[in-house]
Design an enzyme around this catalytic site. Structure first.
Site, PDB file in Angstrom:
ATOM      1  N   HIS A 206      -2.400   1.199 -26.845  1.00  0.00           N
ATOM      2  CA  HIS A 206      -2.383   0.488 -25.565  1.00  0.00           C
ATOM      3  C   HIS A 206      -2.232  -1.016 -25.844  1.00  0.00           C
ATOM      4  CE1 HIS A 206      -4.220   3.619 -22.631  1.00  0.00           C
ATOM      5  NE2 HIS A 206      -3.762   4.240 -23.685  1.00  0.00           N
TER       6      HIS A 206
ATOM      7  N   HIS B  78       2.399   3.539 -18.480  1.00  0.00           N
ATOM      8  CA  HIS B  78       1.376   3.995 -19.421  1.00  0.00           C
ATOM      9  C   HIS B  78       1.278   3.103 -20.664  1.00  0.00           C
ATOM     10  CE1 HIS B  78      -0.802   7.734 -21.055  1.00  0.00           C
ATOM     11  NE2 HIS B  78      -0.947   6.779 -21.934  1.00  0.00           N
TER      12      HIS B  78
ATOM     13  N   ASP C 127      16.286  -5.905 -36.355  1.00  0.00           N
ATOM     14  CA  ASP C 127      15.865  -5.448 -37.682  1.00  0.00           C
ATOM     15  C   ASP C 127      15.274  -4.035 -37.613  1.00  0.00           C
ATOM     16  OD1 ASP C 127      16.515  -7.688 -39.226  1.00  0.00           O
ATOM     17  OD2 ASP C 127      14.587  -8.662 -38.889  1.00  0.00           O
TER      18      ASP C 127
ATOM     19  N   TYR D 227      18.097  -5.220 -48.134  1.00  0.00           N
ATOM     20  CA  TYR D 227      16.812  -5.914 -48.013  1.00  0.00           C
ATOM     21  C   TYR D 227      15.788  -5.187 -48.875  1.00  0.00           C
ATOM     22  CZ  TYR D 227      12.692  -7.940 -45.717  1.00  0.00           C
ATOM     23  OH  TYR D 227      11.511  -8.586 -45.445  1.00  0.00           O
TER      24      TYR D 227
ATOM     25  N   HIS E 203       0.492   6.273 -30.850  1.00  0.00           N
ATOM     26  CA  HIS E 203       0.373   5.814 -29.460  1.00  0.00           C
ATOM     27  C   HIS E 203      -0.727   4.762 -29.404  1.00  0.00           C
ATOM     28  CE1 HIS E 203      -0.169   5.552 -25.199  1.00  0.00           C
ATOM     29  NE2 HIS E 203      -1.286   6.240 -25.175  1.00  0.00           N
TER      30      HIS E 203
END
Lengths: 249, 249, 249, 249
Positions: free
Chosen positions: A108, A182, A131, A240, A106
């Protein structure tokens, strides 16, 4: 710091996961995805039922390997001194719902948070997006007042799980979500991959903002192009990278 | 530089505040919140009635600890060689009005200054904002010609105080304000915290700009969500960080 | 490299100006105002009638003090091996027209160039702008085909001079101009000051872009506020910085 | 790693090209034009019919000179261990079509990719653009489903060639193109020049975005101005840089 022998043994058997989580958290800071003490990365050992996660409110430049907190699946601290990230219950909800998720991040980061604040999903309008994800990046539904008041962080995690189930999203097809009002949450098989996905999400969001600025009527790219890019890098037909070429040399 | 014994004694008893202000000013430069000689940080010892502040017009890379200027509550220099920041009277107005303010920072950071120039308050449209302020970030009222002509810097400070009193804002609930046509002012219990708030304000403003770009009809997030985030980090029920966990370990 | 004695003598008597121009060019690169070989700074000794300027097409990381080119007021190379910047004739036009200009800088900095390309003057909408210029930043008139074809760089300089004379701008009141479709030119009493003005212009332009984005109907700030800020830093009543305080201590 | 003598001989005779490609790829990363493993640079020796290119999926900070892959004009690996970039067939299509192209670079740089995603050509609205290209930067046509499904990367290259032939573009007049929905491709006489063009393209695109934001009705600059800038740096009448001045000293 004196630790009991049992605690030392637990940390020892989780040492690779602890190292991975520690490095991933340092990387969040180094690549500029979070300021101050914001953001966190965790990784689970599904077999052992143990999670390693960043401690709450520790500045990145002070974060030591031994500060990484271990918990069980209920979020109870094990063999650790510090309080885990306050977002731990969000991570746990994802681990409980999806065995294919090995790590959660997580942040910001500026552009992904801006899309989250605007409650605007990110349409798949370029191959960089395809991708990494074969669909638009969803935004969770807003939370009710009662879900905000009680077990807030757990309910954030459940709002993510709910959105994914509602939209029939396999976490391996889209390693990104935006929590409404958020910010972004990403995942992967391990913490370095979950941070990589957080880096990519930030770039996808910045490019999407400028693309939308340049073309108000932008449309999703064709499904054939999405599939081509996604399956070039994912699944049994991926070609790839070096995984096969070294053998076929 | 020869200093009288009395002066040395004053600087000695303010040495922690001087160090804090010196470091805070260097940090303003290091994190890119101000160019050239722009911006300044001060900190007060309310008990002693003494303020430490950056000298006027000194480049950050030349700023030494001994350059930090001490003044009394009227702005009279004490035990210092250099002229204080020309913005000192703005800082003093805040210290006089609010005993809970221990430090003040002014910068010309790009995105916060852009909102100040646009005379546009920053609505609380995300949890990053709510983590630091439980309300919209206000903009001061434009100043009259006479207030610009006489005691300009003092009147800037008083326009901040007036706006806060008019809007019934406790400085602990919102550590940010935008001076109309000018730029941001932030505060905190000490200089490092006031600079942290300046860093956060810049990120909130950048994210607000992109959010507004993505969603012209953006609304303030629900009060329950604001309260949840603000009181998670502030007040007696705060549970973010390590302050309690270490004891309850 | 062998230089004749006369050439060495000329370079020696211009050594401070050469050093100033060399450092200013390196600074253009260090602060990110120009990529590759773009941009240039020069400085004049009006008394000697000699100009020092960056050589044409030399990468900043290869630029040596001895590469700085000296010329006379007609642009004829003196005591130098390299060809001067192709923009030299623009600089010369400014030096001929304005004895108060001691140095000229041209860059392709992103935000200032964007305003130049948009042919949009930058209105004075904030005190950061007023600290450096008491008026809007003008854009030159587009050049005729014949002025582009013949003596192009000289005509750029003359289009700057023409715009300033037409708008009755004293170069000390506004150290910035935008060449239509092209990019910014700044000046100052010496090369470091002209580069400082280029840095400031880039910030003013970036903030103006975001301010206009936030407020389409933005108006110029009151003249009293412009004057307060401009004369706080310029002229006999300036009180910003340390120049008087040290004496009056 | 043991290599046969024949392989060593091939790599030896291509050593300058390998070095050039290796440095160019490192530069892509250093200047921030691509994240993670994205982006690639190649260079051809048209006489030998050999291409040097980045290997697929290798992180820039792990990329070694010996990892650079050599192939023939059909893309068959020669004297190399790793699999070449999956974009090799795009590069080959350009080399086959245009003998004047000596190197090709592909990145996912933020602003150029945004224009590519918006399928919006970049009009020539400033002299920075005209210094490098005498025309607008084109966007390829969208690809059909069948061209996406089979020989995708080769078809990308052919869509570039097709667009250039359709618009009668000589690659020396415009070293940039945007692949629709995807990102930028640039070229030059060698790999350092192709990367320089990728750097320039990113700046042109960023400035174009802000210019368009500031002036919705922006028009192409006059042809005389485009020609002046382009031919100041290109062709027999070029007078920018040092190439002649050193001789005429």
């Amino acid at each position: 710091m004196v630790m009991k022998t049992a605690a030392q043994a637990v940390r020892k058997k989780m040492s690779k996961v602890i190292e991975s989580v520690w490095q991933a958290n340092l990387l969040i800071d180094r690549v500029g995805l979070a300021s101050l003490t914001w953001g966190n990365a965790s990784q689970i050992d599904h077999g052992k039922g143990l999670i390693a996660i960043k401690p709450s409110g520790i500045a990145y430049d002070k974060l030591k390997r031994d500060d990484i907190v271990l918990t069980d699946m209920k979020g109870v601290k094990i063999a650790s001194n510090l309080r885990p990230s306050s977002d731990l219950p969000s991570h746990l909800a994802l681990y409980r719902a999806f065995p294919s998720i090995g790590a959660v991040v997580h942040t910001h980061s500026i552009f992904a948070t801006s899309f989250a604040q605007a409650c605007r999903p990110v349409p798949c309008i370029g191959t960089t997006h395809a991708d990494y994800s074969s669909m638009e990046i969803p935004v969770t539904n807003p939370m009710s007042k009662s879900k905000i008041s009680t077990d807030y962080e757990k309910n954030i995690g459940e709002s993510i799980v709910h959105k994914m189930q509602q939209s029939r999203i396999d976490p391996r097809q889209c390693p990104f979500i935006l929590v409404a009002n958020h910010g972004p949450v990403t995942w992967g098989q391990d913490a370095p991959k979950a941070v990589e996905n957080a880096i990519v999400l930030e770039q996808i969001c910045q490019m999407a903002l400028w693309t939308i600025t340049l073309n108000k009527n932008i449309k999703t790219i064709p499904q054939a192009l999405i599939d081509k890019h996604f399956f070039r890098k994912h699944g049994v037909h991926a070609y790839y990278g070096q995984e096969k070429s070294k053998k076929t040399q």
